[in-house]
Write a protein that holds these residues in place. Structure first.
Motif, PDB file in Angstrom:
ATOM      1  N   LYS A 343     -28.698  -8.374   3.041  1.00 47.77           N
ATOM      2  CA  LYS A 343     -27.825  -7.465   3.785  1.00 47.77           C
ATOM      3  C   LYS A 343     -26.373  -7.681   3.352  1.00 47.77           C
ATOM      4  CE  LYS A 343     -30.836  -7.580   7.857  1.00 47.77           C
ATOM      5  NZ  LYS A 343     -30.950  -7.906   9.298  1.00 47.77           N
ATOM      6  N   TYR A 344     -25.661  -6.591   3.214  1.00 49.88           N
ATOM      7  CA  TYR A 344     -24.247  -6.707   2.817  1.00 49.88           C
ATOM      8  C   TYR A 344     -23.512  -5.398   3.097  1.00 49.88           C
ATOM      9  CZ  TYR A 344     -25.756  -4.049  -1.303  1.00 49.88           C
ATOM     10  OH  TYR A 344     -26.272  -3.091  -2.125  1.00 49.88           O
ATOM     11  N   LEU A 345     -22.199  -5.475   3.084  1.00 52.05           N
ATOM     12  CA  LEU A 345     -21.329  -4.297   3.128  1.00 52.05           C
ATOM     13  C   LEU A 345     -20.451  -4.360   1.884  1.00 52.05           C
ATOM     14  CD1 LEU A 345     -20.379  -1.823   4.879  1.00 52.05           C
ATOM     15  CD2 LEU A 345     -18.518  -3.308   5.671  1.00 52.05           C
ATOM     16  N   HIS A 346     -20.674  -3.436   0.959  1.00 52.44           N
ATOM     17  CA  HIS A 346     -19.923  -3.423  -0.297  1.00 52.44           C
ATOM     18  C   HIS A 346     -18.831  -2.359  -0.202  1.00 52.44           C
ATOM     19  CE1 HIS A 346     -19.856  -2.057  -4.782  1.00 52.44           C
ATOM     20  NE2 HIS A 346     -18.792  -2.766  -4.469  1.00 52.44           N
ATOM     21  N   VAL A 347     -17.575  -2.796  -0.081  1.00 53.51           N
ATOM     22  CA  VAL A 347     -16.448  -1.867   0.041  1.00 53.51           C
ATOM     23  C   VAL A 347     -15.918  -1.553  -1.359  1.00 53.51           C
ATOM     24  CG1 VAL A 347     -14.248  -1.399   1.148  1.00 53.51           C
ATOM     25  CG2 VAL A 347     -15.870  -2.973   2.223  1.00 53.51           C
ATOM     26  N   VAL A 348     -15.927  -0.267  -1.712  1.00 56.44           N
ATOM     27  CA  VAL A 348     -15.454   0.138  -3.043  1.00 56.44           C
ATOM     28  C   VAL A 348     -14.107   0.843  -2.981  1.00 56.44           C
ATOM     29  CG1 VAL A 348     -17.787   0.301  -3.964  1.00 56.44           C
ATOM     30  CG2 VAL A 348     -16.719   2.329  -2.989  1.00 56.44           C
ATOM     31  N   ASN A 349     -13.706   1.286  -1.778  1.00 53.03           N
ATOM     32  CA  ASN A 349     -12.400   1.949  -1.691  1.00 53.03           C
ATOM     33  C   ASN A 349     -11.808   1.775  -0.296  1.00 53.03           C
ATOM     34  OD1 ASN A 349     -10.176   3.397  -2.462  1.00 53.03           O
ATOM     35  ND2 ASN A 349     -11.211   5.381  -2.586  1.00 53.03           N
ATOM     36  N   PHE A 350     -10.540   1.424  -0.270  1.00 53.91           N
ATOM     37  CA  PHE A 350      -9.778   1.311   0.975  1.00 53.91           C
ATOM     38  C   PHE A 350      -8.683   2.387   0.988  1.00 53.91           C
ATOM     39  CE2 PHE A 350     -11.276  -3.039   0.287  1.00 53.91           C
ATOM     40  CZ  PHE A 350     -11.673  -3.443   1.556  1.00 53.91           C
ATOM     41  N   SER A 351      -8.284   2.790   2.197  1.00 54.46           N
ATOM     42  CA  SER A 351      -7.082   3.618   2.264  1.00 54.46           C
ATOM     43  C   SER A 351      -5.869   2.733   2.024  1.00 54.46           C
ATOM     44  CB  SER A 351      -6.975   4.319   3.619  1.00 54.46           C
ATOM     45  OG  SER A 351      -6.938   3.373   4.660  1.00 54.46           O
ATOM     46  N   ASP A 352      -5.998   1.444   2.366  1.00 53.34           N
ATOM     47  CA  ASP A 352      -4.956   0.464   2.077  1.00 53.34           C
ATOM     48  C   ASP A 352      -5.607  -0.904   2.212  1.00 53.34           C
ATOM     49  OD1 ASP A 352      -2.519  -0.635   1.486  1.00 53.34           O
ATOM     50  OD2 ASP A 352      -1.778  -0.568   3.543  1.00 53.34           O
ATOM     51  N   PHE A 353      -5.303  -1.814   1.329  1.00 54.11           N
ATOM     52  CA  PHE A 353      -5.858  -3.163   1.404  1.00 54.11           C
ATOM     53  C   PHE A 353      -4.730  -4.143   1.148  1.00 54.11           C
ATOM     54  CE2 PHE A 353      -8.128  -6.863  -0.533  1.00 54.11           C
ATOM     55  CZ  PHE A 353      -8.838  -7.215   0.599  1.00 54.11           C
ATOM     56  N   GLN A 354      -4.552  -5.085   2.075  1.00 64.81           N
ATOM     57  CA  GLN A 354      -3.402  -5.979   1.976  1.00 64.81           C
ATOM     58  C   GLN A 354      -3.808  -7.426   2.202  1.00 64.81           C
ATOM     59  OE1 GLN A 354      -0.307  -4.718   4.668  1.00 64.81           O
ATOM     60  NE2 GLN A 354      -0.127  -2.700   3.742  1.00 64.81           N
ATOM     61  N   MET A 355      -3.053  -8.309   1.580  1.00 66.28           N
ATOM     62  CA  MET A 355      -3.187  -9.748   1.792  1.00 66.28           C
ATOM     63  C   MET A 355      -1.864 -10.263   2.325  1.00 66.28           C
ATOM     64  SD  MET A 355      -4.373 -12.862   1.625  1.00 66.28           S
ATOM     65  CE  MET A 355      -5.926 -12.822   0.717  1.00 66.28           C
ATOM     66  N   ASP A 356      -1.898 -10.960   3.460  1.00 69.57           N
ATOM     67  CA  ASP A 356      -0.700 -11.582   4.024  1.00 69.57           C
ATOM     68  C   ASP A 356      -0.654 -13.019   3.528  1.00 69.57           C
ATOM     69  OD1 ASP A 356       1.273 -12.816   5.514  1.00 69.57           O
ATOM     70  OD2 ASP A 356       0.785 -11.744   7.368  1.00 69.57           O
ATOM     71  N   SER A 357       0.224 -13.298   2.574  1.00 70.04           N
ATOM     72  CA  SER A 357       0.255 -14.616   1.967  1.00 70.04           C
ATOM     73  C   SER A 357       0.837 -15.680   2.892  1.00 70.04           C
ATOM     74  CB  SER A 357       1.061 -14.567   0.655  1.00 70.04           C
ATOM     75  OG  SER A 357       0.406 -13.748  -0.279  1.00 70.04           O
ATOM     76  N   PHE A 358       1.463 -15.285   3.977  1.00 75.03           N
ATOM     77  CA  PHE A 358       1.967 -16.261   4.944  1.00 75.03           C
ATOM     78  C   PHE A 358       0.835 -16.773   5.829  1.00 75.03           C
ATOM     79  CE2 PHE A 358       5.774 -14.027   3.701  1.00 75.03           C
ATOM     80  CZ  PHE A 358       6.740 -15.028   3.670  1.00 75.03           C
ATOM     81  N   SER A 359      -0.013 -15.860   6.316  1.00 70.47           N
ATOM     82  CA  SER A 359      -1.080 -16.248   7.242  1.00 70.47           C
ATOM     83  C   SER A 359      -2.430 -16.413   6.563  1.00 70.47           C
ATOM     84  CB  SER A 359      -1.208 -15.187   8.342  1.00 70.47           C
ATOM     85  OG  SER A 359      -1.687 -13.963   7.800  1.00 70.47           O
TER      86      SER A 359
END
Length: 424
Positions: A343-359
């Motif tokens: 079982k898995y959820l494979h995400v191929v497209n986001f409307s926006d994808f972000q990484m918060d390097s502080f948290s």
């Protein structure tokens, strides 16, 4: 123009400065479907001037800076006035003193890219053929596209003796894929290469057309819960932004990051893949004139290098490396097909994808994903993922398949064992 700038600096007794000169020639093509709508050629000559001002504040030596753009149409009086205003503004920037990079007159370094072997127009024709090679279907197609072929001559000059110049070539652009039925959807995609990588562009177009067709068939969001989440394509590089940012002198010096050389960035207990990242010098010099070389940043989870510009490296008493814009990540231990077991959820497209390097938190809204219940794969849309690299990095899985994106060479996909998904 360069002589005018240097004369004005001397006249106004501005002793510390950095000049970045760039001449860019381009061929630009704009398409509606496959029809060429606009063809444009440009040659732009830009200067950027940074002035530094030393002063004391509360008995402490300071070095402020301010940057301005200077254009070919400006008169000597306009240049001098803009320079004076920048120098005045620098007196309000209370940065602790630091040394600027030193250097000498260097030989011009021509680009080694294969793009330099042809004219910009010839390269534009080559990339156009690659762009539309996979656009062969009626139900899903490219509705618009833009291609830019550029040749740039870069010159860096500073008050401490740096005098370096080089050339570089790029092939970049963007396109929009459209599938009008059963629901009308569009997918935006960009590309950026420093080589005539026609196969990579063909693969990107083919992948985008396939996923756009799948998006048109997706109607529901996944149910809320905890999933094994796989992320693929251009979004994978965003995950590694965390390690690039945390190892930057600009985050270490103010205490936003506790990274030091030798630290195990994924922790002491790692059940998944150990990460190895190299910093790749795509340009021979940084914008400050620091000589750039390839560097091992992280090797099997262990940090080798703190990287940064002259200011923050001086504060940390580490070697200034310059600011890198490209990384290379080692491949992982599993094929993409093996990652998609169970079982898995494979995400191929986001409307926006972000990484918060502080948290360390990452997330984004899902535009298209494939949900597998163990037997059946269903396209879904809507909802969002919300994870933490701190919770997942010890059990991360990287694909053996590789990809090239702007600023990134590395695994095509990354899998996280448990990530929260907000859905229906």
């Amino acid at each position: 123009m360069l002589d005018r700038i240097l004369h004005a600096l001397q006249k106004n007794n501005i002793r510390h400065y950095l000049i970045n000169e760039e001449i860019t020639e381009s061929v630009e093509l704009f398409f509606i479907r496959k029809k060429l709508d606009i063809r444009r050629e440009k040659k732009v000559h830009d200067y950027s001037l940074t002035v530094y001002r030393d002063f004391e504040k509360d008995g402490k030596k300071m070095r402020g800076s301010s940057a301005i753009g200077i254009y070919n149409g400006m008169t000597a009086e306009e240049i001098e006035e803009a320079m004076k205003e920048a120098y005045y503004a620098a007196s309000f920037v209370s940065n602790a003193y630091y040394e600027l990079p030193g250097g000498q007159k260097e030989d011009f370094l021509p680009s080694s890219s294969n793009l330099s072997a042809k004219t910009l127009a010839e390269n534009a024709k080559l990339m156009t053929e690659a762009l539309f090679a996979e656009d062969t279907k009626e139900e899903v197609y490219l509705n618009s596209a833009e291609i830019f072929l550029e040749k740039s001559l870069v010159h860096i000059l500073n008050s401490e003796g740096v005098d370096a110049s080089y050339s570089k070539f790029t092939a970049k652009g963007e396109f929009v894929a459209q599938c009008p039925s059963p629901q009308d959807v569009e997918t935006y995609q960009s590309f950026y290469y420093d080589e005539p990588d026609t196969e990579a562009l063909k693969a990107k177009v083919k992948y985008t057309l396939e996923t756009t067709k799948a998006r048109a068939a997706a109607t529901t969001a996944p149910k809320s819960g905890e999933y094994k989440v796989i992320i693929s394509g251009s979004f994978v590089s965003t995950i590694f932004d965390y390690y690039i940012d945390r190892s930057s002198a600009s985050m270490v010096y103010p205490g936003y990051s506790n990274y030091t050389k030798g630290i195990k960035v994924q922790g002491d207990k790692v059940a998944g893949d150990l990460i190895s990242i190299d910093l790749i010098a795509k340009d021979p010099y940084s914008s400050e004139g620091i000589k750039m070389i390839d560097r091992a940043l992280i090797t099997k989870g262990e940090l080798n290098t703190l990287h940064g510009n002259s200011r923050f490296s001086y504060y940390l008493n580490t070697e200034p490396t310059g600011i890198y814009s490209h990384i290379k990540v080692d491949k992982g231990s599993k094929s993409f097909e093996d990652m998609k077991q169970g079982k898995y959820l494979h995400v191929v497209n986001f409307s926006d994808f972000q990484m918060d390097s502080f948290s360390g938190h990452f997330g984004g809204e899902i535009r298209l994903a494939f949900l597998c219940d163990g037997d059946t794969v269903t396209p879904v849309t809507g909802g969002s993922i919300n994870g933490s690299i701190l919770d997942t990095q010890g059990n991360i899985t990287l694909s053996t398949e590789l990809q090239k994106e702007k600023g990134y060479e590395g695994p095509f996909a990354v899998a996280f064992a448990k990530v929260n998904v907000a859905g229906i």
